[in-house]
Design a protein around this motif. Sequence first.
Motif, PDB file in Angstrom:
ATOM      1  N   GLN A 342       0.854  -1.195   0.000  1.00 40.45           N
ATOM      2  CA  GLN A 342       0.000   0.000   0.000  1.00 40.45           C
ATOM      3  C   GLN A 342       0.880   1.231   0.000  1.00 40.45           C
ATOM      4  O   GLN A 342       2.032   1.179   0.401  1.00 40.45           O
ATOM      5  N   LYS A 344       0.319   5.219   1.347  1.00 40.82           N
ATOM      6  CA  LYS A 344      -0.642   6.151   1.961  1.00 40.82           C
ATOM      7  C   LYS A 344      -0.192   7.590   1.769  1.00 40.82           C
ATOM      8  O   LYS A 344       0.947   7.922   2.065  1.00 40.82           O
ATOM      9  N   GLU A 379      -7.605   2.326  -2.798  1.00 45.27           N
ATOM     10  CA  GLU A 379      -8.188   1.233  -2.022  1.00 45.27           C
ATOM     11  C   GLU A 379      -9.133   1.780  -0.962  1.00 45.27           C
ATOM     12  O   GLU A 379     -10.163   1.199  -0.660  1.00 45.27           O
ATOM     13  N   VAL A 402      -5.437   5.774   0.561  1.00 46.30           N
ATOM     14  CA  VAL A 402      -4.573   4.593   0.492  1.00 46.30           C
ATOM     15  C   VAL A 402      -4.585   4.089  -0.946  1.00 46.30           C
ATOM     16  O   VAL A 402      -5.644   3.767  -1.484  1.00 46.30           O
ATOM     17  N   ARG A 404      -3.331   1.353  -3.767  1.00 48.45           N
ATOM     18  CA  ARG A 404      -2.747   0.012  -3.974  1.00 48.45           C
ATOM     19  C   ARG A 404      -3.258  -0.536  -5.305  1.00 48.45           C
ATOM     20  O   ARG A 404      -4.459  -0.545  -5.547  1.00 48.45           O
TER      21      ARG A 404
END
Length: 435
Positions: A342, A344, A379, A402, A404
């Motif tokens: 991920q 952020k 995400e 986030v 991904r």
Amino acid sequence: CLASTSTNTAEQSRIDINGASFVVDNWTNVTPKILSYVGMQKHLQTNHPLSIIRQRIVNYFYKTYKTSRGNPLFSVYDKLNPVVTVQQNFDNLLIPLDHVSRNKSDCYYINKSYLLRAHTTAHQVDLISSGLDNFLVVGEVYRRDEIDSTHYPVFHQLDAVRLVTKDKLFERNPDLEIFENEWREIQGNKQKQQLIHSSSKCLDQSKQPCHTLEAVKLMEHELKQVLLGLAQDLFGSNIQYRWVDTYFPFTQPSWELEIFYKDNWLEVLGCGIMRHEILQQSGAHNSIGYAFGLGLERLAMVLFDIPDIRLFWSNDSGFLSQFSEKDLYKLPKYKPVSMYPQCKNDLSFWLPAGVDVDAGFVPNDFYDLVRTEAGDVVEQISLVDKFKHPKKGLTSVCFRIVYRHMERTLTQTEVNEIHKRIADACVKNFNVVIR
Ligand code: FA5
Ligand code: MG
């Protein structure tokens, strides 16, 4: 996709969807990104997990209900146009004018009169009016919502309606009646019926005033039996389940079925005895009916162990090749190809003077903007901080995004570029100042 936005020679701008053209007005909030889902029909795509679940449910109904000649009793409608009128989605189903589900912040409106259906129940009245009495409707529905691993603005529902008349319901007890005496006496007098409906509405939540208790109990029994049978067909005969009393404007009484799965009670469907006003307005005034609606993604995520709702939109062969219609009754568990990391990033900005969260700035508008700019690499989005400057009186908000990718690792440079695009679009659309 068949959808496009255009500004044509006439001054009004228009949106074209499925070959029909709609005027844009101050209710329009559907985005090009959302329109790009129209026509995708994942529930009909060969070997797609949503299509597999659909076939399981349809097969269950085919084998559970047969005509006297041994043919399936239910007919299936799975290609209906998702563009519906406000009347179809709400008015026909007795949803009050001030009900929250009508809000602009919850639905994708094409304009003041049309929207992308928010539930497949939107087709119920038209199908009954055309003379049908046992049918299933499957299709995608559109709702403005938060973003996380179980929420996506487009998901799929399956709705069902079953109507029966006195001859069928009380085949073995012809002395019993579907409707109370006072009701039968004024059969045909709509005004008087309306009076009875409204005067006794609050007295008895367990049934509608026009129905006899015997008829309701018999229908309730059949409905719960059939739905429990479906749940057991899908999840196995040992499932733990419970019925929860609930409220829908279009059924009374109403229930939800919950299934105990991985330490949690999971709501899989809503159902109930159809409001008689709906049958009356659809020309089925001699019948009593049950209806239910369930979510295909929710079932598929459990049955295949699919961890993220975005995967249903993946075109990656690593995902799609794991499912096959040959295994309709031996569902495989999903194997993640790999877990990509991920990334952020926070985005903070000052709202314009006089504007606050949900007062001039709706978080759902922000989520839509992010989806439009970034697509499926997002995400999750959450509002992590909000404060009001004591002197300036301005509100500052901070959203955590986030990122991904479902199928590969995103580079920080790539994410920064997307993040910058989102920030620029916020300045342009919401008049905010980035901090
Ligand atoms: C309805 O949409 C009613 N139209 C269902 C209904 C039909 C009731 C006919 C009575 C008679 P609800 O919003 O609760 O109700 O959604 C029904 C089902 O759709 C839920 O039980 C769930 O399985 C699924 N669902 C709802 N919201 C989501 C979501 N955000 N993501 C995935 N599945 C969802
Ligand atoms: Mg619900």
